[in-house]
Write an enzyme that holds these catalytic residues in place. Structure first.
Site, PDB file in Angstrom:
ATOM      1  N   ILE A  99       0.355  13.667   5.026  1.00  0.00           N
ATOM      2  CA  ILE A  99      -0.067  13.563   3.623  1.00  0.00           C
ATOM      3  C   ILE A  99       0.360  14.829   2.903  1.00  0.00           C
ATOM      4  CG2 ILE A  99      -2.008  13.218   2.040  1.00  0.00           C
ATOM      5  CD1 ILE A  99      -1.662  10.940   4.046  1.00  0.00           C
ATOM      6  N   PHE A 100       1.008  14.683   1.746  1.00  0.00           N
ATOM      7  CA  PHE A 100       1.376  15.857   0.948  1.00  0.00           C
ATOM      8  C   PHE A 100       0.309  16.082  -0.127  1.00  0.00           C
ATOM      9  CE2 PHE A 100       3.565  17.874  -2.702  1.00  0.00           C
ATOM     10  CZ  PHE A 100       3.929  19.056  -2.084  1.00  0.00           C
ATOM     11  N   GLY A 101      -0.343  17.249  -0.070  1.00  0.00           N
ATOM     12  CA  GLY A 101      -1.360  17.607  -1.052  1.00  0.00           C
ATOM     13  C   GLY A 101      -0.835  18.645  -2.027  1.00  0.00           C
ATOM     14  N   TYR A 102      -0.978  18.368  -3.313  1.00  0.00           N
ATOM     15  CA  TYR A 102      -0.472  19.302  -4.317  1.00  0.00           C
ATOM     16  C   TYR A 102      -1.526  19.700  -5.337  1.00  0.00           C
ATOM     17  CZ  TYR A 102      -0.006  14.907  -6.952  1.00  0.00           C
ATOM     18  OH  TYR A 102      -0.248  13.695  -7.561  1.00  0.00           O
ATOM     19  N   GLY A 103      -2.719  19.070  -5.276  1.00  0.00           N
ATOM     20  CA  GLY A 103      -3.798  19.388  -6.212  1.00  0.00           C
ATOM     21  C   GLY A 103      -5.072  19.711  -5.460  1.00  0.00           C
ATOM     22  N   SER A 104      -6.117  18.915  -5.688  1.00  0.00           N
ATOM     23  CA  SER A 104      -7.405  19.200  -5.047  1.00  0.00           C
ATOM     24  C   SER A 104      -7.358  19.031  -3.531  1.00  0.00           C
ATOM     25  CB  SER A 104      -8.507  18.310  -5.639  1.00  0.00           C
ATOM     26  OG  SER A 104      -8.240  16.938  -5.401  1.00  0.00           O
ATOM     27  N   GLU A 156      -8.011   8.594  -4.234  1.00  0.00           N
ATOM     28  CA  GLU A 156      -6.836   8.707  -5.090  1.00  0.00           C
ATOM     29  C   GLU A 156      -6.427   7.411  -5.790  1.00  0.00           C
ATOM     30  OE1 GLU A 156      -5.729  11.579  -5.645  1.00  0.00           O
ATOM     31  OE2 GLU A 156      -6.490  12.755  -3.964  1.00  0.00           O
TER      32      GLU A 156
END
Length: 226
Positions: free
Chosen positions: A48-53, A126
């Site tokens: 999983i790519f996380g870029y915010g919270s 999400e």
């Protein structure tokens, strides 16, 4: 603040009650999840790519996490926020991705025997209102590996999509928005601090955070003068 316990209960959906007409049904959420898994272009573990919270509040039971770079997409507060950290009276902005540039974030690998369990929670978090398109994107990991990771990209055809993401417009909305999960500004500041701790540069986030602080400080000064 969003918690795993809240996601696992019915209370999370209630915090977004103003968007109820946009909710995906449990069947639609599951269909989206299973179709996404089928589209993985290679045989590999699920990342999983996380870029915010997801960077500062992942809530995932993961096997591995490290920084990674996503080419071809950049952060953009391009989703109107009417619940959670905003309201219909004072809408905020939610973070998404727009085409172009690059984004550095955190990439999480899930244990094979926990994929379904963890992704169900992630989809509730999400995808409840369908504002993102879950895509498989190639991400370069800090250790040199390249993996395909599920990445939530803004759906430009969604009614909550906002094309105008100029700093002044977005900062004004973020500065005044809050909801059941806290303020929109807290979200932005948490992301800013997380990126600083990880030594990840994103000039847009820094500029936007500074603009929001100026607006908030001006507001405090007006109240004190009054």
């Amino acid at each position: 603040m969003l918690t795993r316990k809240l996601l696992e209960s019915d209370e999370f959906a209630r915090t977004y009650s103003t968007l109820e007409k946009m909710f995906l049904t449990p069947e639609q959420l599951n269909c989206s999840l299973q179709e996404t898994l089928k589209r993985c272009p290679v045989t590999q573990d699920v990342w999983i790519f996380g870029y915010g919270s997801l960077i500062w509040n992942p809530l995932l039971d993961f096997a591995e996490a490290q920084t990674g770079r996503l080419n071809g997409w950049s952060r953009d507060f391009n989703i109107r926020l009417l619940a959670g950290r905003g309201s219909a009276r004072a809408p905020g902005r939610m973070l998404g991705l727009k085409a172009g540039g690059e984004t550095c974030g955190i990439v999480f690998r899930l244990d094979a025997d926990k994929v379904q369990q963890e992704l169900r929670l992630l989809w509730m978090r999400e995808m409840l209102a369908g504002v993102y398109n879950p895509c498989w994107c190639n991400v370069q990991l800090a250790d040199g590996r390249s993996v395909w990771a599920i990445t939530f990209v803004t759906n430009p055809s969604h009614p909550l999509y906002e094309a105008d993401t100029t700093c002044g417009v977005v900062a004004g909305m973020i500065a005044g928005a809050c909801g059941a999960l806290g303020s929109n500004a807290e979200y932005l500041f948490s992301l800013e601090q997380a990126l600083i701790r990880l030594d990840i540069e994103d000039p847009m986030i820094g500029e936007l955070a500074e603009y929001v602080r100026l607006i908030q400080n001006d507001g405090q000064a007006i109240k004190q003068d009054g």
